[in-house]
Write a protein that holds these residues in place. Structure first.
Motif, PDB file in Angstrom:
ATOM      1  N   ILE A  34      26.320  93.944  36.560  1.00 47.83           N
ATOM      2  CA  ILE A  34      26.806  95.166  35.928  1.00 47.83           C
ATOM      3  C   ILE A  34      28.335  95.169  35.958  1.00 47.83           C
ATOM      4  N   TYR A  36      31.423  97.858  35.905  1.00 49.07           N
ATOM      5  CA  TYR A  36      31.764  99.265  36.062  1.00 49.07           C
ATOM      6  C   TYR A  36      33.248  99.467  35.790  1.00 49.07           C
ATOM      7  N   GLN A  38      36.344 102.173  36.712  1.00 44.35           N
ATOM      8  CA  GLN A  38      36.700 103.266  37.605  1.00 44.35           C
ATOM      9  C   GLN A  38      38.095 103.772  37.277  1.00 44.35           C
ATOM     10  N   LYS A  42      38.086 108.971  40.286  1.00 43.08           N
ATOM     11  CA  LYS A  42      36.706 109.166  39.825  1.00 43.08           C
ATOM     12  C   LYS A  42      35.794 108.092  40.397  1.00 43.08           C
ATOM     13  N   GLY A  43      34.515 108.336  40.271  1.00 48.64           N
ATOM     14  CA  GLY A  43      33.543 107.341  40.685  1.00 48.64           C
ATOM     15  C   GLY A  43      33.376 106.273  39.622  1.00 48.64           C
ATOM     16  N   PRO A  44      32.834 105.119  39.993  1.00 50.20           N
ATOM     17  CA  PRO A  44      32.599 104.056  39.005  1.00 50.20           C
ATOM     18  C   PRO A  44      31.653 104.521  37.905  1.00 50.20           C
ATOM     19  N   PHE A  46      29.291 103.178  34.654  1.00 46.56           N
ATOM     20  CA  PHE A  46      28.622 102.042  34.036  1.00 46.56           C
ATOM     21  C   PHE A  46      29.210 101.716  32.667  1.00 46.56           C
ATOM     22  N   PHE A  89      35.147  96.666  37.895  1.00 48.43           N
ATOM     23  CA  PHE A  89      34.408  95.940  38.926  1.00 48.43           C
ATOM     24  C   PHE A  89      33.207  95.249  38.323  1.00 48.43           C
ATOM     25  N   ASN A  93      23.520  92.128  41.560  1.00 45.47           N
ATOM     26  CA  ASN A  93      22.360  92.748  42.179  1.00 45.47           C
ATOM     27  C   ASN A  93      21.205  91.752  42.265  1.00 45.47           C
ATOM     28  N   LYS A 101      20.618  96.313  45.856  1.00 46.47           N
ATOM     29  CA  LYS A 101      21.775  96.180  46.736  1.00 46.47           C
ATOM     30  C   LYS A 101      22.901  95.571  45.943  1.00 46.47           C
ATOM     31  N   LEU A 102      23.630  96.459  45.287  1.00 42.30           N
ATOM     32  CA  LEU A 102      24.751  96.003  44.488  1.00 42.30           C
ATOM     33  C   LEU A 102      25.876  95.524  45.392  1.00 42.30           C
ATOM     34  N   PHE A 104      29.772  94.447  45.198  1.00 43.86           N
ATOM     35  CA  PHE A 104      30.891  94.611  44.283  1.00 43.86           C
ATOM     36  C   PHE A 104      32.008  93.635  44.604  1.00 43.86           C
ATOM     37  N   GLY A 105      32.732  93.244  43.561  1.00 44.05           N
ATOM     38  CA  GLY A 105      33.958  92.501  43.735  1.00 44.05           C
ATOM     39  C   GLY A 105      35.094  93.459  44.080  1.00 44.05           C
ATOM     40  N   THR A 106      36.296  92.910  44.284  1.00 42.33           N
ATOM     41  CA  THR A 106      37.426  93.741  44.694  1.00 42.33           C
ATOM     42  C   THR A 106      38.035  94.499  43.530  1.00 42.33           C
TER      43      THR A 106
ATOM     44  N   TYR B  35      28.168 104.298  49.602  1.00 42.07           N
ATOM     45  CA  TYR B  35      29.175 103.246  49.639  1.00 42.07           C
ATOM     46  C   TYR B  35      30.474 103.825  50.196  1.00 42.07           C
ATOM     47  N   MET B  41      39.935  97.127  47.904  1.00 37.27           N
ATOM     48  CA  MET B  41      38.626  96.507  48.125  1.00 37.27           C
ATOM     49  C   MET B  41      37.598  97.129  47.191  1.00 37.27           C
ATOM     50  N   GLY B  42      36.551  96.400  47.002  1.00 41.01           N
ATOM     51  CA  GLY B  42      35.438  96.932  46.227  1.00 41.01           C
ATOM     52  C   GLY B  42      34.635  97.901  47.061  1.00 41.01           C
ATOM     53  N   PHE B  90      31.307 107.142  48.327  1.00 37.66           N
ATOM     54  CA  PHE B  90      30.580 107.381  47.084  1.00 37.66           C
ATOM     55  C   PHE B  90      29.085 107.338  47.328  1.00 37.66           C
ATOM     56  N   GLY B 104      28.533 109.402  42.133  1.00 37.17           N
ATOM     57  CA  GLY B 104      29.175 110.686  42.231  1.00 37.17           C
ATOM     58  C   GLY B 104      30.686 110.532  42.150  1.00 37.17           C
ATOM     59  N   GLN B 105      31.395 111.640  42.303  1.00 40.96           N
ATOM     60  CA  GLN B 105      32.851 111.634  42.150  1.00 40.96           C
ATOM     61  C   GLN B 105      33.574 111.192  43.420  1.00 40.96           C
TER      62      GLN B 105
END
Lengths: 114, 112
Positions: A34, A36, A38, A42-44, A46, A89, A93, A101-102, A104-106, B35, B41-42, B90, B104-105
């Motif tokens: 996936i 994302y 960001q 805010k949150g990531p 999709f 990002f 998964n 269990k995603l 994530f990269g940096t 998370y 960092m991610g 998050f 979420g935010q």
């Protein structure tokens, strides 16, 4: 071990140009990826996803390419706009059937210049 | 449709204090996640709940506990906060294991 990484921490592109954000993954058992976006504070969000049985998937102005041979993922954004400025990002998964269990990269920061 | 809602949005704690971060989703999703995101960092998975009634450790579970209160709610508890837990937290949910996660935010937590 499992890891997802990015080649470029910051990418600066001019408005109207195409952007390419790259991602490497190390877990060959991963079957779902996936991208994302960001934005600050805010949150990531999709953008687009791709399963391992595909090489390419297109959305609106975005294309994701998957090269399983070299374990590489890329996000292409066509005609980049100022609103595309954000951190992107890639996430990997492994579908175990019991949990997602995603990993994530940096992240890569995309800066769009006028 | 609110999606994933986290409370509070900001919190400052003193070292040793405890608190619970709340998360609720209204999408009837089965799976929920917590998370943390640190600068540069991610996102790193703390705990997840594949379905109502189950919880499992993620990558960085030490210092945290979780409760899947019902299908909608998944809380994260810090029993004794430490400065190393200063981060943005998050919550996310997905329809089923392996599906796209909605976030979420975030909750910005500072431990002094």
């Amino acid at each position: 071990g499992e890891s997802v990484g990015l080649h470029l921490p910051t990418l600066s592109v001019q408005e109207g140009d195409n952007s390419i954000i790259n991602c490497a993954y190390s877990n060959s058992a991963s079957d779902y990826f996936i991208w994302y976006k960001q934005e600050s504070g805010k949150g990531p969000q999709f953008i687009i996803d791709i399963r391992s049985n595909m090489d390419k998937r297109q959305g609106q102005r975005v294309t994701v390419l998957l090269n399983k041979t070299v374990k590489h993922l890329s996000l292409q954004i066509a005609a980049t706009q100022p609103g595309d400025s954000a951190v992107y990002f890639c996430a990997e998964n492994r579908d175990t059937g019991t949990a997602s269990k995603l990993t994530f990269g940096t992240g890569t920061r995309l800066q769009v210049t006028l | 449709n609110a999606g994933v809602t986290q409370t509070p949005k900001f919190q400052v704690l003193k070292t040793g204090q405890s608190m619970t971060l709340q998360c609720a989703q209204d999408m009837n999703h089965n799976s929920m996640y917590w998370y943390r995101q640190d600068p540069g960092m991610g996102l790193r998975l703390i705990y997840y709940s594949a379905s109502e009634g189950t919880t499992d450790k993620g990558e960085v579970p030490n210092g945290y506990n979780v409760s899947r209160l019902n299908k909608r709610e998944f809380s994260l508890r810090l029993e004794s906060a430490a400065p190393s837990q200063t981060s943005v937290y998050f919550c996310a949910s997905s329809e089923r294991a392996g599906a796209e996660a909605f976030f979420g935010q975030g909750t910005r937590l500072t431990v002094v």
